[in-house]
Design a protein around this motif. Structure first.
Motif, PDB file in Angstrom:
ATOM      1  N   LYS A 220      -7.219  12.163 -12.059  1.00 47.46           N
ATOM      2  CA  LYS A 220      -8.235  11.542 -10.924  1.00 47.46           C
ATOM      3  C   LYS A 220      -9.508  11.809 -10.368  1.00 47.46           C
ATOM      4  O   LYS A 220      -9.808  12.929 -10.323  1.00 47.46           O
ATOM      5  CB  LYS A 220      -6.894  11.225  -8.906  1.00 47.46           C
ATOM      6  N   ASN A 221      -9.366  11.031  -9.297  1.00 45.13           N
ATOM      7  CA  ASN A 221     -11.525  10.468  -8.737  1.00 45.13           C
ATOM      8  C   ASN A 221     -12.250  10.989 -10.206  1.00 45.13           C
ATOM      9  O   ASN A 221     -12.905  11.830  -9.475  1.00 45.13           O
ATOM     10  CB  ASN A 221     -11.388  11.833  -7.928  1.00 45.13           C
ATOM     11  N   ILE A 222     -12.201  10.595 -11.004  1.00 46.36           N
ATOM     12  CA  ILE A 222     -12.890  10.940 -12.291  1.00 46.36           C
ATOM     13  C   ILE A 222     -14.606  10.153 -12.040  1.00 46.36           C
ATOM     14  O   ILE A 222     -14.682   8.875 -12.079  1.00 46.36           O
ATOM     15  CB  ILE A 222     -12.429  10.820 -13.707  1.00 46.36           C
ATOM     16  N   THR A 223     -15.674  11.393 -11.599  1.00 45.12           N
ATOM     17  CA  THR A 223     -16.872  10.723 -11.968  1.00 45.12           C
ATOM     18  C   THR A 223     -17.587  11.075 -12.777  1.00 45.12           C
ATOM     19  O   THR A 223     -17.636  12.317 -13.306  1.00 45.12           O
ATOM     20  CB  THR A 223     -17.673  11.285 -10.094  1.00 45.12           C
ATOM     21  N   ASP A 224     -18.431   9.931 -13.467  1.00 50.16           N
ATOM     22  CA  ASP A 224     -19.155  10.105 -14.569  1.00 50.16           C
ATOM     23  C   ASP A 224     -20.484  10.256 -14.898  1.00 50.16           C
ATOM     24  O   ASP A 224     -21.242   9.275 -13.436  1.00 50.16           O
ATOM     25  CB  ASP A 224     -18.034   9.489 -15.804  1.00 50.16           C
ATOM     26  N   VAL A 225     -21.524  11.066 -14.697  1.00 48.04           N
ATOM     27  CA  VAL A 225     -22.411  11.097 -14.149  1.00 48.04           C
ATOM     28  C   VAL A 225     -23.600  11.629 -15.911  1.00 48.04           C
ATOM     29  O   VAL A 225     -23.518  12.313 -16.845  1.00 48.04           O
ATOM     30  CB  VAL A 225     -22.770  12.116 -13.372  1.00 48.04           C
ATOM     31  N   ASN A 226     -24.896  10.572 -16.410  1.00 47.21           N
ATOM     32  CA  ASN A 226     -25.302  10.808 -17.450  1.00 47.21           C
ATOM     33  C   ASN A 226     -26.405  10.960 -16.527  1.00 47.21           C
ATOM     34  O   ASN A 226     -27.379  11.567 -16.348  1.00 47.21           O
ATOM     35  CB  ASN A 226     -25.679   9.511 -18.176  1.00 47.21           C
ATOM     36  N   TYR A 227     -27.196  11.682 -17.657  1.00 47.61           N
ATOM     37  CA  TYR A 227     -28.746  13.079 -17.685  1.00 47.61           C
ATOM     38  C   TYR A 227     -29.399  12.713 -18.980  1.00 47.61           C
ATOM     39  O   TYR A 227     -28.380  12.363 -19.930  1.00 47.61           O
ATOM     40  CB  TYR A 227     -28.215  14.581 -17.928  1.00 47.61           C
ATOM     41  N   ASP A 228     -30.667  12.275 -18.786  1.00 48.09           N
ATOM     42  CA  ASP A 228     -31.169  12.590 -19.743  1.00 48.09           C
ATOM     43  C   ASP A 228     -32.571  12.829 -20.670  1.00 48.09           C
ATOM     44  O   ASP A 228     -33.803  13.192 -18.716  1.00 48.09           O
ATOM     45  CB  ASP A 228     -32.169  10.820 -20.253  1.00 48.09           C
ATOM     46  N   VAL A 229     -32.665  14.308 -20.981  1.00 46.10           N
ATOM     47  CA  VAL A 229     -33.188  15.241 -20.153  1.00 46.10           C
ATOM     48  C   VAL A 229     -34.626  15.589 -21.526  1.00 46.10           C
ATOM     49  O   VAL A 229     -34.141  15.241 -22.530  1.00 46.10           O
ATOM     50  CB  VAL A 229     -33.163  16.377 -20.040  1.00 46.10           C
ATOM     51  N   PRO A 230     -35.577  15.463 -21.001  1.00 51.88           N
ATOM     52  CA  PRO A 230     -36.996  15.260 -21.498  1.00 51.88           C
ATOM     53  C   PRO A 230     -37.328  16.457 -22.341  1.00 51.88           C
ATOM     54  O   PRO A 230     -37.173  17.521 -21.385  1.00 51.88           O
ATOM     55  CB  PRO A 230     -38.132  14.617 -20.499  1.00 51.88           C
ATOM     56  N   ILE A 231     -37.857  16.144 -23.808  1.00 52.60           N
ATOM     57  CA  ILE A 231     -38.002  17.895 -24.186  1.00 52.60           C
ATOM     58  C   ILE A 231     -39.323  17.263 -24.193  1.00 52.60           C
ATOM     59  O   ILE A 231     -40.034  16.532 -24.565  1.00 52.60           O
ATOM     60  CB  ILE A 231     -37.794  17.394 -25.660  1.00 52.60           C
ATOM     61  N   GLY A 232     -40.691  17.847 -23.370  1.00 55.55           N
ATOM     62  CA  GLY A 232     -42.212  18.477 -24.110  1.00 55.55           C
ATOM     63  C   GLY A 232     -42.886  18.023 -22.523  1.00 55.55           C
ATOM     64  O   GLY A 232     -42.092  17.594 -21.897  1.00 55.55           O
ATOM     65  N   PRO A 233     -44.165  18.325 -22.721  1.00 56.38           N
ATOM     66  CA  PRO A 233     -44.929  17.967 -21.429  1.00 56.38           C
ATOM     67  C   PRO A 233     -45.230  16.748 -20.787  1.00 56.38           C
ATOM     68  O   PRO A 233     -44.524  16.935 -19.354  1.00 56.38           O
ATOM     69  CB  PRO A 233     -46.391  17.920 -21.662  1.00 56.38           C
ATOM     70  N   TRP A 234     -44.379  14.949 -21.318  1.00 58.65           N
ATOM     71  CA  TRP A 234     -44.121  13.772 -21.337  1.00 58.65           C
ATOM     72  C   TRP A 234     -43.481  14.049 -19.857  1.00 58.65           C
ATOM     73  O   TRP A 234     -43.641  13.333 -18.849  1.00 58.65           O
ATOM     74  CB  TRP A 234     -44.473  13.603 -22.041  1.00 58.65           C
ATOM     75  N   GLY A 235     -42.186  15.378 -20.019  1.00 58.07           N
ATOM     76  CA  GLY A 235     -41.677  15.310 -18.644  1.00 58.07           C
ATOM     77  C   GLY A 235     -41.838  16.000 -17.392  1.00 58.07           C
ATOM     78  O   GLY A 235     -40.536  16.916 -17.045  1.00 58.07           O
ATOM     79  N   ASP A 236     -43.186  16.623 -17.087  1.00 55.62           N
ATOM     80  CA  ASP A 236     -43.791  17.343 -16.632  1.00 55.62           C
ATOM     81  C   ASP A 236     -42.723  18.909 -16.484  1.00 55.62           C
ATOM     82  O   ASP A 236     -42.472  19.130 -17.306  1.00 55.62           O
ATOM     83  CB  ASP A 236     -42.884  16.808 -15.414  1.00 55.62           C
ATOM     84  N   GLU A 237     -42.900  19.370 -15.612  1.00 52.61           N
ATOM     85  CA  GLU A 237     -42.269  20.794 -15.868  1.00 52.61           C
ATOM     86  C   GLU A 237     -40.399  20.575 -16.406  1.00 52.61           C
ATOM     87  O   GLU A 237     -40.198  21.977 -16.936  1.00 52.61           O
ATOM     88  CB  GLU A 237     -41.657  21.515 -13.803  1.00 52.61           C
ATOM     89  N   SER A 238     -39.663  19.854 -15.503  1.00 56.73           N
ATOM     90  CA  SER A 238     -37.879  20.279 -16.499  1.00 56.73           C
ATOM     91  C   SER A 238     -38.629  20.052 -18.527  1.00 56.73           C
ATOM     92  O   SER A 238     -37.461  20.300 -18.852  1.00 56.73           O
ATOM     93  CB  SER A 238     -37.090  18.437 -16.090  1.00 56.73           C
TER      94      SER A 238
END
Length: 295
Positions: A220-238
């Motif tokens: 029950k109470n299912i929560t679904d969160v999407n992430y799009d994680v950058p690869i490379g310097p365009w995504g800053d520290e992450s």
């Protein structure tokens, strides 16, 4: 909630046994009941640590389920597919009144200076969880898309529900084998990985189906969160951190790609090198999904 950064205790690399094999200089499970197709060795431990640190930053903590008060008071928590145990150890430091058990099919667990509220056990989640019914309050699992077949993924959710107490929480964080805005080299590698996974009965896009699997299992109470994680310097520290992870991940998948597809080692190496260059000029990213629910 912020996680306390732990030191990096040494891990034990077990001797080669009949259940493991060496291929391309990497250590792999040789157990037919284990679907995991990535290495289980010290180079993989390094990747898993970086991955853990990245997700602490991306999530601003260690979990999203509404379990802080219960964890503070003291509950029983299971970390499925824990690897060396980075998540387990950070959680144990934050919540000393709770008991944490981490399980993994390979014994690469942190072995020094374990806190009294942590236990690690070697166990293959794909064949069942060796725990009593309703014996845990919180079950956490992440990044087993390359570790559980389609059938095992569904059965593992059923098993996690079985061992959860009524009202207990489940949380799953999963990678999707899908490079968004993929450059030519990343697109090629993603296709090869998909072919290799399919050859072993694994689903590159199982994360897109986890919510439905949980719903079918009766959560029950299912929560679904999407992430799009950058690869490379365009995504800053992450992005820089995730590029560093890719530089450990892509060599890790090379053996499975060259063993399970028609791709040659030379072709893979050339494409991998090109991918790192393209990460500096293309805005490539990878999709992930975090799903949490209650029993």
């Amino acid at each position: 909630m912020e996680a306390t950064t732990t030191s990096q205790p040494k891990t034990i690399s077990p001797p080669i046994s009949p259940t493991f094999r060496i291929s391309g200089g990497r250590r792999f499970s040789n157990d037919t009941s284990v679907a995991y197709i990535l290495p289980s060795d010290q180079d993989e431990v390094k990747r898993l640590k970086l991955n853990h640190d990245l997700w602490k930053e991306l999530m601003n903590g260690l979990f999203k389920s509404d379990m802080h008060e219960q964890l503070t008071k003291g509950i029983r928590v299971l970390d499925v597919g824990c690897g060396p145990g980075w998540w387990t150890l950070d959680m144990a430091a934050l919540y000393p009144n709770s008991q944490f058990i981490g399980i993994d099919m390979a014994d690469v667990f942190v072995a020094q200076d374990l806190p009294s509220n942590v236990t690690f056990e070697q166990m293959n989640a794909g064949t069942g969880l060796e725990f009593d019914d309703a014996s845990f309050d919180f079950v956490f699992q992440r990044f087993l898309v390359m570790g559980l077949s389609v059938e095992q993924y569904s059965s593992s959710v059923t098993e996690m529900k079985r061992i959860l107490k009524p009202g207990g929480a489940i949380e799953i964080l999963e990678l999707i084998n899908d490079y968004s805005n993929a450059s030519p080299a990343f697109a090629r590698i993603g296709s090869w990985i998909h072919q290799a996974m399919s050859a072993r009965g694994l689903d590159s896009f199982i994360a897109d189906k986890v919510s439905s699997v949980l719903e079918t299992a009766g959560f029950k109470n299912i929560t679904d969160v999407n992430y799009d994680v950058p690869i490379g310097p365009w995504g800053d520290e992450s992005g820089e951190m995730f590029l560093s992870i890719q530089k450990l991940a892509l060599p890790a998948v090379k053996v499975m790609v060259t063993e399970l597809t028609d791709t040659t080692v030379e072709e893979y190496d050339k494409t991998e090198e090109q991918a790192y260059k393209e990460a500096l000029s293309h805005q490539v990213s990878t999709r992930f999904r975090l799903i949490y629910a209650t029993k």
